[in-house]
Design a protein around this motif. Structure first.
Motif, mmCIF file in Angstrom:
data_model
loop_
_atom_site.group_PDB
_atom_site.id
_atom_site.type_symbol
_atom_site.label_atom_id
_atom_site.label_comp_id
_atom_site.label_asym_id
_atom_site.label_seq_id
_atom_site.Cartn_x
_atom_site.Cartn_y
_atom_site.Cartn_z
ATOM 1 N N PRO A 97 0.833 -1.206 0.000
ATOM 2 C CA PRO A 97 0.000 0.000 0.000
ATOM 3 C C PRO A 97 0.866 1.254 0.000
ATOM 4 O O PRO A 97 1.953 1.271 0.593
ATOM 5 N N LYS A 283 -7.613 -3.104 1.520
ATOM 6 C CA LYS A 283 -8.853 -2.363 1.742
ATOM 7 C C LYS A 283 -8.604 -1.076 2.536
ATOM 8 O O LYS A 283 -7.668 -1.011 3.333
ATOM 9 N N PRO A 284 -9.447 -0.047 2.329
ATOM 10 C CA PRO A 284 -9.324 1.181 3.111
ATOM 11 C C PRO A 284 -9.350 0.863 4.603
ATOM 12 O O PRO A 284 -9.998 -0.115 5.024
ATOM 13 N N PRO A 285 -8.594 1.619 5.409
ATOM 14 C CA PRO A 285 -7.945 2.893 5.091
ATOM 15 C C PRO A 285 -6.624 2.795 4.348
ATOM 16 O O PRO A 285 -5.967 3.825 4.130
ATOM 17 N N ALA A 286 -6.197 1.596 3.976
ATOM 18 C CA ALA A 286 -4.958 1.479 3.200
ATOM 19 C C ALA A 286 -5.100 2.254 1.890
ATOM 20 O O ALA A 286 -6.150 2.221 1.246
ATOM 21 N N LEU A 287 -4.046 2.936 1.505
ATOM 22 C CA LEU A 287 -4.055 3.667 0.235
ATOM 23 C C LEU A 287 -3.716 2.711 -0.906
ATOM 24 O O LEU A 287 -3.101 1.671 -0.695
ATOM 25 N N PRO A 288 -4.121 3.058 -2.125
ATOM 26 C CA PRO A 288 -3.980 2.118 -3.246
ATOM 27 C C PRO A 288 -2.574 1.575 -3.439
ATOM 28 O O PRO A 288 -1.595 2.320 -3.404
ATOM 29 N N TRP A 289 -2.495 0.256 -3.656
ATOM 30 C CA TRP A 289 -1.227 -0.387 -3.963
ATOM 31 C C TRP A 289 -0.855 -0.213 -5.434
ATOM 32 O O TRP A 289 0.314 -0.363 -5.810
ATOM 33 N N THR A 291 -1.114 2.508 -7.278
ATOM 34 C CA THR A 291 -0.693 3.867 -7.662
ATOM 35 C C THR A 291 0.653 3.853 -8.367
ATOM 36 O O THR A 291 0.878 4.574 -9.331
ATOM 37 N N GLY A 341 -11.559 -2.882 -7.675
ATOM 38 C CA GLY A 341 -11.635 -3.521 -6.368
ATOM 39 C C GLY A 341 -11.899 -5.018 -6.426
ATOM 40 O O GLY A 341 -12.161 -5.642 -5.396
ATOM 41 N N SER A 344 -7.092 -8.343 -5.186
ATOM 42 C CA SER A 344 -6.159 -7.907 -4.143
ATOM 43 C C SER A 344 -4.920 -8.795 -4.161
ATOM 44 O O SER A 344 -5.036 -10.021 -4.201
#
Length: 358
Positions: A97, A283-289, A291, A341, A344
């Motif tokens: 993340p 999953k949130p609150p994790a920021l996108p992996w 990016t 989404g 993962s």
């Protein structure tokens, strides 16, 4: 064109190649450079043929489902992609993340350190890295925990690269690398104080088989953590776009078939593990992996131009362009999997081998 113009053009081309190869080439310090791309253990003249052989597996899906075919299939894949991964991505062949204020390298290291923190090992403990690649996670984990890490990978070229990196990092006293199939590991029963796998067991034709092997080699009471590649609860098998994305990920990453998130814990329990914790780290609150994949589009284009030039002049093996193009397309599928989404790469499961086996 006069002599000055020719000289200027030549100087510009030379500077451009220097910039591509020496300044922008390696993904991280001491990583691969564009001029060193190879086919791993495959001789240069056979890289293109092996790429075609790899791709032919997907025209014969029943062979991918056959357990005895998968090790060679995965070995071929990593011979083809290891140098490109190191050059364009780094020594840790996985995602993590995004973390505000942290570089990609730091976010990767934190993600790796979390894995070893979860299994509660002490300095000097002997732990197993299941599917270690060229050892990026192994070195981060050994440096962080001071545990003795034994990594296993099916690919001989990765063993060579990992050992070189371990020595350069001054961690060869803590890191050992073994060439072998994680479905039939060359270790005695009850021989490790902990184990982890980071986005590696997705290559197993049957998750139950690799989990059973990990269970066998762990000491009773020890913990095992895995970051699994899965389809999520948002995946709809009747949705054509979803199917296209998942199949694109499978083709571009040597996967016998992606598993559903709902199968992971069930499989762990089936082989005897107690499930301590399960969480999708994407999953949130994790920021996108994903990016990093989006931000790297220019780098992919730049690298593809360089690979094409190096292959054309005979520095890189024929077939390298095809492999790089495949990975470029796979990055798009992975990004779409993250955006929607439905996919993962970090469904985390923490398991314990019971002190008394039932």
């Amino acid at each position: 064109m006069d002599f000055v113009a020719v000289l200027g053009t030549g100087a510009l081309v030379a500077f451009g190649l220097y910039w591509f190869v020496w300044v922008l080439g390696p993904a991280e310090q001491q990583g691969k450079r564009g001029v060193n791309l190879s086919g791993g253990s495959i001789s240069a003249e056979k890289v293109q043929d092996n790429y075609k052989q790899y791709w032919s597996f997907f025209r014969r899906p029943k062979e991918i489902e056959t357990a005895e075919k998968v090790p060679d299939f995965v070995d071929t894949f990593y011979n083809l992609v290891t140098d490109i991964y190191e050059w364009g991505w780094g020594q840790s062949f996985h995602f993590s993340p995004s973390i505000p204020g942290k570089s990609h390298r730091d976010a990767t290291r934190i993600h790796e350190e979390m894995a070893v923190d979860l299994i509660n090992v002490k300095p000097g403990d002997r732990i197993l890295d299941v599917g270690c690649g060229v050892g990026g996670p192994m070195r981060a984990i050994a440096a962080h925990s001071r545990a003795n890490v034994v990594g296993i990978t099916i690919n001989e070229y990765q063993v060579k690269r990992a050992r070189q990196h371990n020595k350069k990092a001054g961690l060869d006293s803590l890191c050992e690398v073994v060439c072998g199939n994680f479905l039939q590991m060359p270790f005695p029963d009850n021989s490790f104080e902990g184990a982890y796998s980071i986005e590696a067991t997705c290559h197993a034709p049957k998750l139950e088989e690799v989990y059973a092997e990990i269970f066998r080699v762990l000491k009773p009471g020890s913990l095992y953590v895995s970051y699994e590649w899965v389809t999520t609860d948002k995946y709809v098998g009747e949705n054509a776009e979803h199917v296209d994305i998942i199949q694109g990920i499978e083709r571009g990453d040597a996967l016998p078939g992606l598993r559903s998130y709902s199968d992971i814990a069930e499989t762990a329990r089936k082989v005897g593990f107690e499930v301590v914790k399960e969480q999708d780290l994407a999953k949130p609150p994790a920021l996108p992996w994903w990016t990093r994949l989006k931000m790297g589009r220019f780098a992919y284009w730049r690298n593809h131009v360089l690979v094409t030039v190096l292959a054309a002049v005979g520095i890189a093996p024929k077939g390298t362009v095809d492999v790089h193009e495949m990975l470029f397309k796979t990055a798009d599928y992975l990004t779409r999997g993250g955006d929607t989404g439905i996919f993962s790469p970090m469904h985390m499961i923490l398991c314990r081998k019971p002190v008394t086996e039932s």
